[in-house]
Design a protein around this motif. Structure first.
Motif, mmCIF file in Angstrom:
data_model
loop_
_atom_site.group_PDB
_atom_site.id
_atom_site.type_symbol
_atom_site.label_atom_id
_atom_site.label_comp_id
_atom_site.label_asym_id
_atom_site.label_seq_id
_atom_site.Cartn_x
_atom_site.Cartn_y
_atom_site.Cartn_z
ATOM 1 N N SER A 220 -15.347 -1.757 -5.905
ATOM 2 C CA SER A 220 -14.746 -0.841 -5.119
ATOM 3 C C SER A 220 -14.596 -1.299 -3.709
ATOM 4 O O SER A 220 -14.970 -2.589 -3.367
ATOM 5 C CB SER A 220 -15.627 0.645 -5.157
ATOM 6 O OG SER A 220 -16.962 0.202 -4.001
ATOM 7 N N PRO B 75 -8.708 -4.821 -1.765
ATOM 8 C CA PRO B 75 -8.241 -5.180 -2.995
ATOM 9 C C PRO B 75 -7.834 -6.811 -3.360
ATOM 10 O O PRO B 75 -8.431 -7.326 -4.097
ATOM 11 C CB PRO B 75 -7.013 -4.525 -3.165
ATOM 12 C CG PRO B 75 -7.100 -3.176 -2.330
ATOM 13 C CD PRO B 75 -7.600 -3.603 -1.045
ATOM 14 N N ARG C 108 -5.709 0.016 -17.146
ATOM 15 C CA ARG C 108 -5.796 -1.534 -16.534
ATOM 16 C C ARG C 108 -6.463 -2.491 -17.149
ATOM 17 O O ARG C 108 -5.619 -3.794 -17.259
ATOM 18 C CB ARG C 108 -6.091 -1.104 -15.014
ATOM 19 C CG ARG C 108 -5.283 -0.402 -14.080
ATOM 20 C CD ARG C 108 -3.905 -0.432 -14.070
ATOM 21 N NE ARG C 108 -3.295 0.271 -13.013
ATOM 22 C CZ ARG C 108 -1.984 0.899 -13.431
ATOM 23 N NH1 ARG C 108 -1.531 0.703 -14.600
ATOM 24 N NH2 ARG C 108 -1.262 1.654 -12.678
ATOM 25 N N PRO D 228 -10.882 -3.444 -10.390
ATOM 26 C CA PRO D 228 -10.815 -2.833 -9.091
ATOM 27 C C PRO D 228 -10.705 -1.097 -9.050
ATOM 28 O O PRO D 228 -9.798 -0.676 -9.750
ATOM 29 C CB PRO D 228 -9.587 -3.363 -8.649
ATOM 30 C CG PRO D 228 -9.283 -4.757 -9.319
ATOM 31 C CD PRO D 228 -9.728 -4.291 -10.787
ATOM 32 N N TYR D 229 -11.655 -0.761 -8.377
ATOM 33 C CA TYR D 229 -11.726 0.889 -8.222
ATOM 34 C C TYR D 229 -11.309 0.983 -7.091
ATOM 35 O O TYR D 229 -11.783 1.706 -5.991
ATOM 36 C CB TYR D 229 -13.243 1.191 -8.532
ATOM 37 C CG TYR D 229 -13.473 2.616 -8.586
ATOM 38 C CD1 TYR D 229 -13.066 3.600 -9.734
ATOM 39 C CD2 TYR D 229 -13.999 3.545 -7.947
ATOM 40 C CE1 TYR D 229 -13.111 4.902 -9.800
ATOM 41 C CE2 TYR D 229 -14.267 4.771 -7.823
ATOM 42 C CZ TYR D 229 -13.805 5.589 -8.871
ATOM 43 O OH TYR D 229 -13.953 6.927 -9.143
ATOM 44 N N VAL D 230 -9.936 0.780 -6.822
ATOM 45 C CA VAL D 230 -9.142 0.909 -5.677
ATOM 46 C C VAL D 230 -7.786 1.396 -6.107
ATOM 47 O O VAL D 230 -7.221 1.068 -6.959
ATOM 48 C CB VAL D 230 -9.055 -0.202 -4.733
ATOM 49 C CG1 VAL D 230 -10.279 -0.564 -4.090
ATOM 50 C CG2 VAL D 230 -8.408 -1.312 -5.458
ATOM 51 N N ASP E 282 -5.540 -4.876 -12.784
ATOM 52 C CA ASP E 282 -4.797 -4.384 -11.452
ATOM 53 C C ASP E 282 -5.233 -3.240 -11.005
ATOM 54 O O ASP E 282 -6.265 -2.651 -11.290
ATOM 55 C CB ASP E 282 -3.295 -4.030 -11.973
ATOM 56 C CG ASP E 282 -2.516 -3.966 -10.813
ATOM 57 O OD1 ASP E 282 -2.890 -4.266 -9.802
ATOM 58 O OD2 ASP E 282 -1.027 -3.852 -10.951
ATOM 59 N N VAL E 283 -5.010 -2.834 -9.616
ATOM 60 C CA VAL E 283 -5.467 -1.726 -9.043
ATOM 61 C C VAL E 283 -4.987 -0.335 -9.652
ATOM 62 O O VAL E 283 -4.074 -0.568 -10.536
ATOM 63 C CB VAL E 283 -5.052 -1.593 -7.490
ATOM 64 C CG1 VAL E 283 -5.562 -2.825 -6.601
ATOM 65 C CG2 VAL E 283 -3.379 -1.623 -7.646
ATOM 66 N N THR F 141 2.992 1.715 -3.120
ATOM 67 C CA THR F 141 2.127 2.181 -4.229
ATOM 68 C C THR F 141 1.925 3.582 -3.912
ATOM 69 O O THR F 141 2.021 4.460 -4.979
ATOM 70 C CB THR F 141 0.879 1.474 -4.305
ATOM 71 O OG1 THR F 141 1.328 -0.071 -4.558
ATOM 72 C CG2 THR F 141 -0.075 2.024 -5.721
ATOM 73 N N HIS G 227 0.877 -0.926 0.132
ATOM 74 C CA HIS G 227 0.067 -0.091 0.070
ATOM 75 C C HIS G 227 0.853 1.340 0.137
ATOM 76 O O HIS G 227 0.785 2.028 -1.036
ATOM 77 C CB HIS G 227 -1.039 0.289 1.318
ATOM 78 C CG HIS G 227 -1.888 1.236 1.432
ATOM 79 N ND1 HIS G 227 -3.128 1.312 0.719
ATOM 80 C CD2 HIS G 227 -1.507 2.482 1.864
ATOM 81 C CE1 HIS G 227 -3.520 2.386 0.946
ATOM 82 N NE2 HIS G 227 -2.589 3.253 1.765
ATOM 83 N N PRO H 210 -2.857 -1.549 -3.140
ATOM 84 C CA PRO H 210 -3.106 -3.121 -2.936
ATOM 85 C C PRO H 210 -3.233 -2.912 -1.370
ATOM 86 O O PRO H 210 -2.979 -2.187 -0.539
ATOM 87 C CB PRO H 210 -1.747 -3.866 -3.202
ATOM 88 C CG PRO H 210 -1.029 -3.065 -4.119
ATOM 89 C CD PRO H 210 -1.591 -1.573 -4.031
#
Length: 253
Positions: free
Chosen positions: A138, A205, A118, A196-198, A222-223, A22, A19, A201
């Motif tokens: 999400s 997720p 993505r 993924p709407y995040v 991917d995120v 990223t 996290h 990681p």
């Protein structure tokens, strides 16, 4: 010439080291797009520096104007409560510090562009759009405003050519990712992708990815991560806050 306000990107934080890595990658990309601008990172929980620590460090280095940008996709509890409280505590103890709060990242066409990026990286082509159903997955929220925003994004994204787009949530709201994938299969869609709407990681997720796998999704993107569209969006939100008229009050001591 006056110096531009510093940008403080405020992320949620996570026990998962991916996290913070990223988030830092995203802030590095943002610095590269705006050379000379001070860009720092803070976290609400689990990681350091905290919001208070980051603002103290900026203050001690001579910074008196800051744009605080919530690294959040919706205006839920963290944007409405946690971040304002942390900022208010710092401005109360740091005389002369002025903090403007930028809008959260979503919704934005740049986020849809990042989602598209993505999905392309995951193997989909423009020709697949008309025959692919997408689950917009999400993190989820107990805030009805945030849930409504995700549903509206799914409706808008559907109009760009995907044969279906459905929202799903990793926590706090329904349906779950696996249920959304299975529902689309039951409706007859042969190819189902999960987007993924995040941003970074972490536990939620990972839950999205597990749901996609359990339901047999054909594609898992991917995120959003350090996508260039996100870095550009951070600067858009920063510029809007930094140049906002005085009727949008800054937090000051």
């Amino acid at each position: 010439m006056s110096r531009a306000p510093a940008l403080l990107v405020i992320a949620h934080g996570s026990r998962d080291p991916r996290h913070a890595a990223t988030v830092h990658a995203l802030t590095r990309r943002t610095r590269e797009l705006r050379p000379g601008m001070r860009v720092e990172t803070a976290f609400l929980d689990f990681n350091t520096p905290s919001v208070g620590q980051a603002l103290s460090a900026l203050y001690l280095s001579g910074v008196r104007e800051v744009v605080a940008l919530p690294l959040l996709l919706t205006r839920a509890f963290h944007a409405k409560s946690d971040i304002p409280a942390a900022l208010a505590e710092s401005t109360a103890r740091l005389p002369g510090l002025s903090v403007r709060v930028a809008d959260v990242l979503g919704p934005s066409p740049l986020l849809l562009s990042a989602l598209e990026r993505r999905l392309t990286e995951a193997g989909l082509t423009p020709a697949d759009r008309a025959t692919t159903a997408v689950v917009l997955a999400s993190a989820g929220s107990t805030d009805p405003e945030a849930i409504a925003v995700i549903a509206e994004i799914a409706r808008e994204w559907r109009h760009t050519g995907w044969c279906a787009v459905r929202p799903a949530f990793a926590s706090a709201a329904l349906p779950r990712t696996e249920d959304a994938v299975r529902a689309l299969r039951a409706e007859g869609f042969a190819r189902v992708a999960v987007a993924p709407y995040v941003i970074a990681p972490g536990r939620l997720p990972d839950r999205i990815a597990a749901g996609a796998e359990a339901a047999g999704a054909d594609v898992l993107a991917d995120v959003l991560g350090a996508a260039p569209e996100l870095a550009r969006l951070l600067l858009h939100r920063y510029d809007a806050a930094a140049t906002a008229p005085a009727r949008l009050p800054a937090l000051t001591a």
